[in-house]
Design a protein around this motif. Structure first.
Motif, PDB file in Angstrom:
ATOM      1  N   PRO A  57       0.786  -1.235   0.000  1.00 11.49           N
ATOM      2  CA  PRO A  57       0.000   0.000   0.000  1.00 11.49           C
ATOM      3  C   PRO A  57       0.822   1.291   0.000  1.00 11.49           C
ATOM      4  CG  PRO A  57      -0.122  -1.065   2.135  1.00 11.49           C
ATOM      5  CD  PRO A  57       0.626  -1.990   1.244  1.00 11.49           C
ATOM      6  N   PHE A  58       2.095   1.237   0.331  1.00 14.51           N
ATOM      7  CA  PHE A  58       2.876   2.468   0.424  1.00 14.51           C
ATOM      8  C   PHE A  58       3.794   2.680  -0.772  1.00 14.51           C
ATOM      9  CE2 PHE A  58       1.983   1.223   4.863  1.00 14.51           C
ATOM     10  CZ  PHE A  58       1.140   2.276   5.157  1.00 14.51           C
ATOM     11  N   HIS A  59       3.622   1.900  -1.819  1.00 11.32           N
ATOM     12  CA  HIS A  59       4.436   2.034  -3.029  1.00 11.32           C
ATOM     13  C   HIS A  59       3.540   2.405  -4.211  1.00 11.32           C
ATOM     14  CE1 HIS A  59       7.849   0.328  -0.926  1.00 11.32           C
ATOM     15  NE2 HIS A  59       7.031  -0.595  -0.446  1.00 11.32           N
ATOM     16  N   PHE A  60       2.824   3.497  -4.057  1.00  9.05           N
ATOM     17  CA  PHE A  60       1.791   3.865  -5.017  1.00  9.05           C
ATOM     18  C   PHE A  60       2.358   4.168  -6.405  1.00  9.05           C
ATOM     19  CE2 PHE A  60      -1.368   6.614  -6.975  1.00  9.05           C
ATOM     20  CZ  PHE A  60      -2.512   5.878  -6.746  1.00  9.05           C
ATOM     21  N   THR A  61       3.450   4.906  -6.487  1.00  8.06           N
ATOM     22  CA  THR A  61       4.007   5.292  -7.779  1.00  8.06           C
ATOM     23  C   THR A  61       4.517   4.083  -8.549  1.00  8.06           C
ATOM     24  OG1 THR A  61       4.645   7.417  -6.840  1.00  8.06           O
ATOM     25  CG2 THR A  61       5.673   6.796  -8.914  1.00  8.06           C
ATOM     26  N   ALA A  62       5.271   3.226  -7.897  1.00  8.65           N
ATOM     27  CA  ALA A  62       5.814   2.041  -8.564  1.00  8.65           C
ATOM     28  C   ALA A  62       4.700   1.104  -9.020  1.00  8.65           C
ATOM     29  CB  ALA A  62       6.776   1.314  -7.633  1.00  8.65           C
ATOM     30  N   ILE A  63       3.670   0.956  -8.207  1.00 10.72           N
ATOM     31  CA  ILE A  63       2.566   0.069  -8.569  1.00 10.72           C
ATOM     32  C   ILE A  63       1.757   0.658  -9.716  1.00 10.72           C
ATOM     33  CG2 ILE A  63       0.389  -0.880  -7.712  1.00 10.72           C
ATOM     34  CD1 ILE A  63       1.881  -1.294  -5.052  1.00 10.72           C
ATOM     35  N   THR A  64       1.598   1.969  -9.745  1.00 11.37           N
ATOM     36  CA  THR A  64       0.896   2.606 -10.860  1.00 11.37           C
ATOM     37  C   THR A  64       1.649   2.372 -12.161  1.00 11.37           C
ATOM     38  OG1 THR A  64       0.004   4.287  -9.379  1.00 11.37           O
ATOM     39  CG2 THR A  64      -0.021   4.772 -11.724  1.00 11.37           C
ATOM     40  N   ILE A  65       2.951   2.538 -12.136  1.00  8.00           N
ATOM     41  CA  ILE A  65       3.753   2.310 -13.340  1.00  8.00           C
ATOM     42  C   ILE A  65       3.689   0.839 -13.750  1.00  8.00           C
ATOM     43  CG2 ILE A  65       6.128   2.298 -14.223  1.00  8.00           C
ATOM     44  CD1 ILE A  65       6.606   4.798 -12.447  1.00  8.00           C
ATOM     45  N   LEU A  66       3.815  -0.076 -12.793  1.00 11.02           N
ATOM     46  CA  LEU A  66       3.813  -1.499 -13.097  1.00 11.02           C
ATOM     47  C   LEU A  66       2.463  -1.964 -13.648  1.00 11.02           C
ATOM     48  CD1 LEU A  66       5.489  -4.093 -13.017  1.00 11.02           C
ATOM     49  CD2 LEU A  66       4.578  -4.479 -10.725  1.00 11.02           C
ATOM     50  N   SER A  67       1.386  -1.504 -13.050  1.00 13.20           N
ATOM     51  CA  SER A  67       0.073  -1.921 -13.545  1.00 13.20           C
ATOM     52  C   SER A  67      -0.229  -1.304 -14.903  1.00 13.20           C
ATOM     53  CB  SER A  67      -1.026  -1.579 -12.537  1.00 13.20           C
ATOM     54  OG  SER A  67      -1.174  -0.191 -12.400  1.00 13.20           O
ATOM     55  N   ALA A  68       0.223  -0.079 -15.143  1.00 16.29           N
ATOM     56  CA  ALA A  68       0.027   0.534 -16.462  1.00 16.29           C
ATOM     57  C   ALA A  68       0.825  -0.221 -17.526  1.00 16.29           C
ATOM     58  CB  ALA A  68       0.440   2.001 -16.433  1.00 16.29           C
ATOM     59  N   LEU A  69       2.049  -0.585 -17.209  1.00 16.52           N
ATOM     60  CA  LEU A  69       2.854  -1.348 -18.161  1.00 16.52           C
ATOM     61  C   LEU A  69       2.297  -2.752 -18.385  1.00 16.52           C
ATOM     62  CD1 LEU A  69       6.486  -0.317 -17.160  1.00 16.52           C
ATOM     63  CD2 LEU A  69       5.161   0.409 -19.159  1.00 16.52           C
ATOM     64  N   THR A  70       1.798  -3.370 -17.334  1.00 18.70           N
ATOM     65  CA  THR A  70       1.203  -4.700 -17.459  1.00 18.70           C
ATOM     66  C   THR A  70      -0.027  -4.671 -18.362  1.00 18.70           C
ATOM     67  OG1 THR A  70       1.974  -5.289 -15.253  1.00 18.70           O
ATOM     68  CG2 THR A  70       0.206  -6.639 -16.178  1.00 18.70           C
ATOM     69  N   GLY A  71      -0.904  -3.716 -18.131  1.00 19.36           N
ATOM     70  CA  GLY A  71      -2.098  -3.597 -18.964  1.00 19.36           C
ATOM     71  C   GLY A  71      -1.775  -3.235 -20.400  1.00 19.36           C
ATOM     72  N   ALA A  72      -0.834  -2.312 -20.579  1.00 17.09           N
ATOM     73  CA  ALA A  72      -0.460  -1.907 -21.937  1.00 17.09           C
ATOM     74  C   ALA A  72       0.187  -3.067 -22.695  1.00 17.09           C
ATOM     75  CB  ALA A  72       0.490  -0.713 -21.878  1.00 17.09           C
ATOM     76  N   LEU A  73       1.050  -3.805 -22.028  1.00 16.40           N
ATOM     77  CA  LEU A  73       1.714  -4.939 -22.675  1.00 16.40           C
ATOM     78  C   LEU A  73       0.720  -6.039 -23.035  1.00 16.40           C
ATOM     79  CD1 LEU A  73       4.449  -6.216 -23.505  1.00 16.40           C
ATOM     80  CD2 LEU A  73       4.469  -7.274 -21.251  1.00 16.40           C
TER      81      LEU A  73
END
Length: 139
Positions: free
Chosen positions: A60-76
């Motif tokens: 829950p405290f790694h919001f920026t990294a998780i946002t980037i990772l989930s965006a890359l996962t969905g885009a890929l």
């Protein structure tokens, strides 16, 4: 909450996506342009949504990294499913997965009962996969 159910959800999502990709790859000659567009949108969007919510629940405290990772996962994921058909479907799957991946950690951060919502999302994901499988069989 322990990490076991979250690990199980992640493993289940990855296996379902890979298995569905192999199935669609084998049937891609039978699938029309409109159904291919819907497949890339659903897979990119649901993968981004599930990964963003599961990861923000776990970390829950790694919001920026998780946002980037989930965006890359969905885009890929959207891009890979879109490339099975044509470049317009590729771009649609890419942008849909990217946008939902950016928004999903925000949704996961404000959930009051995340496990119940996660069960609902996985049920919805399974139902959309079954609907797409039926649509592929009928096309």
């Amino acid at each position: 909450m322990t990490a076991f159910p979250i690990s199980l959800f992640v493993y289940m999502d990855i296996c379902m996506c890979i298995g569905f990709y192999i199935y669609v790859f084998r049937k891609k000659k039978l699938i029309g342009f409109q159904l291919g567009m819907n497949i890339s949108n659903v897979m990119g969007g649901m993968t981004a949504l599930l990964s963003g919510i599961v990861l923000i629940w776990q970390f829950p405290f790694h919001f920026t990294a998780i946002t980037i990772l989930s965006a890359l996962t969905g885009a890929l994921t959207g891009a890979l499913f879109g490339l099975l058909f044509d470049y317009q479907t590729f771009i649609t799957g890419l942008t849909n997965g990217l946008m939902i991946g950016i928004m999903s950690p925000m949704l996961g951060a404000v959930l009051e009962v995340p496990f119940l919502f996660l069960l609902f999302l996985h049920g919805l994901f399974f139902a959309t996969l079954v609907t797409i499988l039926i649509s592929i069989q009928r096309s």
